[in-house]
Design a protein around this motif. Structure first.
Motif, short mmCIF file in Angstrom:
data_model
loop_
_atom_site.label_atom_id
_atom_site.label_comp_id
_atom_site.label_asym_id
_atom_site.label_seq_id
_atom_site.Cartn_x
_atom_site.Cartn_y
_atom_site.Cartn_z
N PRO A 1 11.24 6.89 -2.00
CA PRO A 1 10.37 7.08 -3.16
C PRO A 1 10.30 5.80 -3.99
CG PRO A 1 11.89 8.93 -2.92
CD PRO A 1 12.34 7.87 -1.96
N PRO A 2 9.15 5.51 -4.58
CA PRO A 2 9.00 4.25 -5.32
C PRO A 2 9.94 4.17 -6.52
CG PRO A 2 7.13 5.71 -5.72
CD PRO A 2 7.92 6.31 -4.61
N SER A 3 10.48 2.99 -6.73
CA SER A 3 11.29 2.75 -7.92
C SER A 3 10.39 2.74 -9.15
CB SER A 3 12.01 1.40 -7.80
OG SER A 3 11.07 0.33 -7.80
N HIS A 4 10.99 2.75 -10.31
CA HIS A 4 10.22 2.78 -11.56
C HIS A 4 9.22 1.63 -11.63
CE1 HIS A 4 9.44 2.18 -15.88
NE2 HIS A 4 9.64 3.47 -16.00
N ASP A 5 9.65 0.44 -11.21
CA ASP A 5 8.79 -0.74 -11.31
C ASP A 5 7.73 -0.80 -10.22
OD1 ASP A 5 10.18 -1.61 -13.54
OD2 ASP A 5 11.59 -2.81 -12.37
N ALA A 6 7.89 -0.01 -9.16
CA ALA A 6 6.98 -0.12 -8.02
C ALA A 6 5.96 1.01 -7.94
CB ALA A 6 7.78 -0.17 -6.72
N VAL A 7 5.96 1.93 -8.90
CA VAL A 7 5.04 3.07 -8.84
C VAL A 7 3.60 2.60 -8.77
CG1 VAL A 7 4.13 5.02 -10.16
CG2 VAL A 7 6.60 4.71 -9.96
N ASN A 8 3.23 1.67 -9.64
CA ASN A 8 1.83 1.23 -9.68
C ASN A 8 1.42 0.51 -8.42
OD1 ASN A 8 1.45 2.34 -12.18
ND2 ASN A 8 1.88 0.45 -13.29
N THR A 9 2.35 -0.22 -7.80
CA THR A 9 2.04 -0.89 -6.54
C THR A 9 1.73 0.14 -5.46
OG1 THR A 9 3.51 -2.71 -7.14
CG2 THR A 9 2.88 -2.52 -4.83
N HIS A 10 2.52 1.20 -5.40
CA HIS A 10 2.28 2.27 -4.43
C HIS A 10 0.90 2.91 -4.66
CE1 HIS A 10 6.28 3.12 -2.40
NE2 HIS A 10 6.56 2.13 -3.22
N LEU A 11 0.57 3.18 -5.91
CA LEU A 11 -0.72 3.80 -6.22
C LEU A 11 -1.87 2.87 -5.87
CD1 LEU A 11 0.26 5.40 -9.65
CD2 LEU A 11 -0.23 6.64 -7.52
N MET A 12 -1.72 1.58 -6.16
CA MET A 12 -2.79 0.63 -5.84
C MET A 12 -3.01 0.55 -4.33
SD MET A 12 -3.15 -3.43 -6.59
CE MET A 12 -4.20 -3.30 -8.01
N LEU A 13 -1.95 0.51 -3.55
CA LEU A 13 -2.10 0.45 -2.10
C LEU A 13 -2.85 1.67 -1.57
CD1 LEU A 13 1.42 -0.91 -1.02
CD2 LEU A 13 -0.73 -2.18 -1.15
N HIS A 14 -2.53 2.83 -2.10
CA HIS A 14 -3.22 4.06 -1.69
C HIS A 14 -4.71 3.96 -2.02
CE1 HIS A 14 -2.96 8.77 -1.52
NE2 HIS A 14 -3.92 8.27 -0.75
N ILE A 15 -5.04 3.48 -3.23
CA ILE A 15 -6.44 3.32 -3.63
C ILE A 15 -7.15 2.32 -2.71
CG2 ILE A 15 -7.93 2.38 -5.45
CD1 ILE A 15 -5.93 3.55 -7.49
N LYS A 16 -6.50 1.21 -2.41
CA LYS A 16 -7.12 0.19 -1.55
C LYS A 16 -7.43 0.76 -0.17
CE LYS A 16 -5.51 -4.03 -1.91
NZ LYS A 16 -4.70 -5.28 -1.70
N CYS A 17 -6.54 1.58 0.36
CA CYS A 17 -6.77 2.19 1.67
C CYS A 17 -7.97 3.14 1.62
CB CYS A 17 -5.52 2.92 2.13
SG CYS A 17 -5.67 3.69 3.75
N LEU A 18 -8.08 3.93 0.56
CA LEU A 18 -9.19 4.87 0.44
C LEU A 18 -10.53 4.15 0.32
CD1 LEU A 18 -7.65 7.56 -1.97
CD2 LEU A 18 -8.07 7.78 0.49
N VAL A 19 -10.58 3.09 -0.49
CA VAL A 19 -11.81 2.32 -0.64
C VAL A 19 -12.22 1.70 0.70
CG1 VAL A 19 -12.82 0.24 -1.68
CG2 VAL A 19 -11.53 1.85 -3.10
N SER A 20 -11.25 1.12 1.41
CA SER A 20 -11.54 0.51 2.72
C SER A 20 -12.06 1.54 3.71
CB SER A 20 -10.28 -0.17 3.27
OG SER A 20 -9.80 -1.16 2.39
N THR A 21 -11.51 2.74 3.65
CA THR A 21 -11.93 3.80 4.57
C THR A 21 -13.36 4.24 4.28
OG1 THR A 21 -9.64 4.58 4.80
CG2 THR A 21 -11.40 6.12 5.40
N ILE A 22 -13.70 4.46 3.01
CA ILE A 22 -15.07 4.87 2.66
C ILE A 22 -16.06 3.80 3.08
CG2 ILE A 22 -16.64 5.44 0.77
CD1 ILE A 22 -14.16 6.45 -0.79
N TRP A 23 -15.76 2.56 2.75
CA TRP A 23 -16.70 1.47 3.02
C TRP A 23 -16.90 1.28 4.52
CZ3 TRP A 23 -16.16 -3.91 0.19
CH2 TRP A 23 -17.41 -4.52 0.14
N THR A 24 -15.79 1.32 5.27
CA THR A 24 -15.89 1.17 6.73
C THR A 24 -16.67 2.33 7.34
OG1 THR A 24 -13.76 0.00 6.78
CG2 THR A 24 -14.56 0.90 8.85
N SER A 25 -16.48 3.53 6.81
CA SER A 25 -17.15 4.72 7.35
C SER A 25 -18.66 4.67 7.18
CB SER A 25 -16.61 5.98 6.66
OG SER A 25 -15.24 6.15 6.88
N THR A 26 -19.14 4.03 6.11
CA THR A 26 -20.57 4.10 5.77
C THR A 26 -21.35 2.83 6.08
OG1 THR A 26 -20.06 3.40 3.50
CG2 THR A 26 -20.11 5.76 3.93
#
Length: 535
Positions: free
Chosen positions: A320-345
């Protein structure tokens, strides 16, 4: 009287020297001290050129005290870089080691690095001061930059930049060239020199592609991830696979489990770099017959992104992400979703309406972004950096603003972009993106956001939850935008003169052909309710 025995060694630790015993010179603490419970006071600072790059990376961080060989102005710039600039550059990427340790340490042992760091520090300080300073009447960006260049501080910064270029001309070490190339990209971005920054990045990618793996050594581990991340950016600013090279031999095995946050970030950036090259390639064939190989590459990319997300979820369950790494985890998830939508369309000739099929993913991106906002609110005294070196939240949330046609979702993304983004994220400018996104929503939905925001109490953001605002039809949707001119002071809707930028909105014409509609877009300072006057 001549000394007997072995020649005196002058490189032992301070503790062994005081005790007048032979030091074994183990790093970071000598074994002779640590094995006997004594405190090892470390080693004397050695002159430039003593440490190799491999040694610099293997020993503990060296943050030397300011010495007389640096001018007071230079020493101040180095200190400002370590305490103010490096922490800001790390941004949400949890990348403290490169900027705080590696760059700082190398600046005391490699002249080209030192001169580049001094230049970055001086230019960054000026840029932040220019942004926070209140100017009446407002000045244009170029005026501020030119005034800085003509000032003593500007001549100091550019003088050190020139010295770094001269030092680099005499080195044959490709690893040093690549290291300083990253710093040069940073210098040009801070000055707003988009094409020069991209040219430095291109030069570094070419060096990586032409170098033999054995000659790169540590650079492959520490610098290649930086170049992968940097190589994504030019494709957002007019470059194509035909004029900007991709990094070769940088593939990753996405079938292996992810074992660290660094591995998660590096493997995703490799996929995003591959995806953005694919997307830009698709621009040329979207409205023609798409080759079968393109469809095959699309399926392969989407499968790889899905595997990455699956592996990332498994990694989070185990670690599980440490206190300082929570936002990094969330950003990586967002980046993957954006890449998936863009690649799909991207291969769909009706890609604007094709995005409507991904509303659930768009809403998930906003939900994750709101988690970041809530997490930041818990940090006392948190202040967003003015500049981060790598991609931040602004281009990711901007994608939702321009491609998601659900009004509530795109307005929420616009609000999150204002809350989370640094003013400058690499080559992305928050004010320009926020202002264009604001105007694009007005055009597509036929609404007046300024009037609605005032009606909601002046908070600047609102929701149409009580009003049925339909998804705009295809003929009203904006296909693309680009800046078609500079900035100009023009009357705003309230009659006051405020800064505008000329933007071309690409839309469908009456004969279903793409046409450009040029408009002056009012520049706004996100979140303040005020208009932007200057950078």
């Amino acid at each position: 009287m001549a000394r007997k025995g072995m020649q005196k060694v002058r490189t032992g630790c301070h503790t062994c020297k005081v005790r007048k015993v032979k030091c074994d010179e183990a790093k970071p603490h000598c074994t002779r001290c640590s094995s006997t419970g004594r405190k090892c006071d470390g080693y004397p600072r050695l002159p430039h050129g003593v440490y190799s790059w491999d040694e610099l990376l293997s020993i503990r961080p060296i943050i030397p005290a300011v010495t007389s060989r640096h001018s007071s102005q230079e020493s101040r710039a180095l200190d400002f870089f370590r305490h103010a600039v490096a922490p800001a550059f790390s941004g949400y990427q949890d990348d403290d080691y490169f900027w705080l340790t590696l760059v700082t340490q190398a600046s005391y042992h490699e002249p080209a690095v030192r001169h580049a760091v001094v230049a970055i520090s001086a230019i960054y300080e000026q840029a932040v001061a220019a942004e926070t300073e209140q100017c009446t009447p407002p000045q244009q960006q170029q005026d501020h930059h030119q005034a800085f260049i003509d000032s003593p501080a500007g001549r100091f910064a550019l003088g050190h930049y020139s010295q770094a270029l001269k030092q680099l001309a005499h080195t044959r070490d490709e690893s040093v060239v690549l290291f300083v190339c990253i710093l040069f990209v940073c210098i040009e971005i801070l000055q707003g020199n988009q094409q020069t920054a991209i040219a430095h990045c291109r030069h570094g990618v070419v060096i990586f592609n032409n170098a033999k793996a054995k000659n790169l050594g540590w650079a492959r581990d520490y610098l290649l991830p930086k170049f992968v991340a940097m190589s994504i950016v030019p494709y957002f600013f007019g470059n194509t696979p035909q004029n900007f090279p991709g990094l070769v031999n940088s593939d990753t095995d996405d079938s292996k489990p992810l074992t660290s946050l660094d591995a998660c970030r590096s493997s995703l950036n490799l996929l995003v770099a591959r995806a953005i090259r694919f997307i830009r390639t698709s621009d040329t064939c979207r409205y023609a017959t798409v080759p079968a190989a393109m469809h095959s590459e699309q399926r392969d990319l989407l499968a790889s992104l899905a595997r990455w997300l699956q592996n990332f979820t498994a990694f989070q369950e185990i670690s599980p992400p440490s206190h300082d790494a929570v936002n990094t985890h969330l950003m990586l998830h967002i980046k993957c979703l954006v890449s998936t939508i863009w690649t799909s369309t991207c291969l769909d000739p009706s890609s604007e309406t094709a995005c409507d099929q991904h509303l659930a993913s768009f809403r998930e991106i906003v939900r994750l972004a709101r988690q970041v906002t809530a997490w930041e609110a818990r940090k006392p005294g948190f202040a967003r950096p003015k500049f981060v070196f790598e991609m931040g939240f602004s281009p990711l949330l901007y994608f939702v603003v321009i491609k998601c046609r659900d009004l509530d979702t795109r307005l929420a993304a616009l609000a999150c972009m204002a809350d989370l983004s640094a003013h400058r994220e690499n080559l992305w400018d928050l004010v320009h993106m926020f202002s264009i996104g604001w105007r694009l929503i007005e055009l597509e939905h036929g609404v007046n956001l300024e009037r609605a925001a005032q009606g909601s109490g002046g908070g600047g953001f609102f929701e149409y939850t009580d009003v049925a605002v339909p998804v705009p039809p295809d003929e009203m949707r904006v296909r693309d935008t680009w800046n078609s001119g500079g900035n100009e002071m023009r009357p705003g809707r309230d009659g006051r003169k405020v800064l505008h930028r000329k933007v071309c909105f690409i839309v469908l014409g009456e004969d279903a052909r793409l046409v450009g509609s040029k408009q002056w877009v009012q520049l706004r300072l996100p979140g303040s309710g005020e208009h932007l006057l200057k950078w």
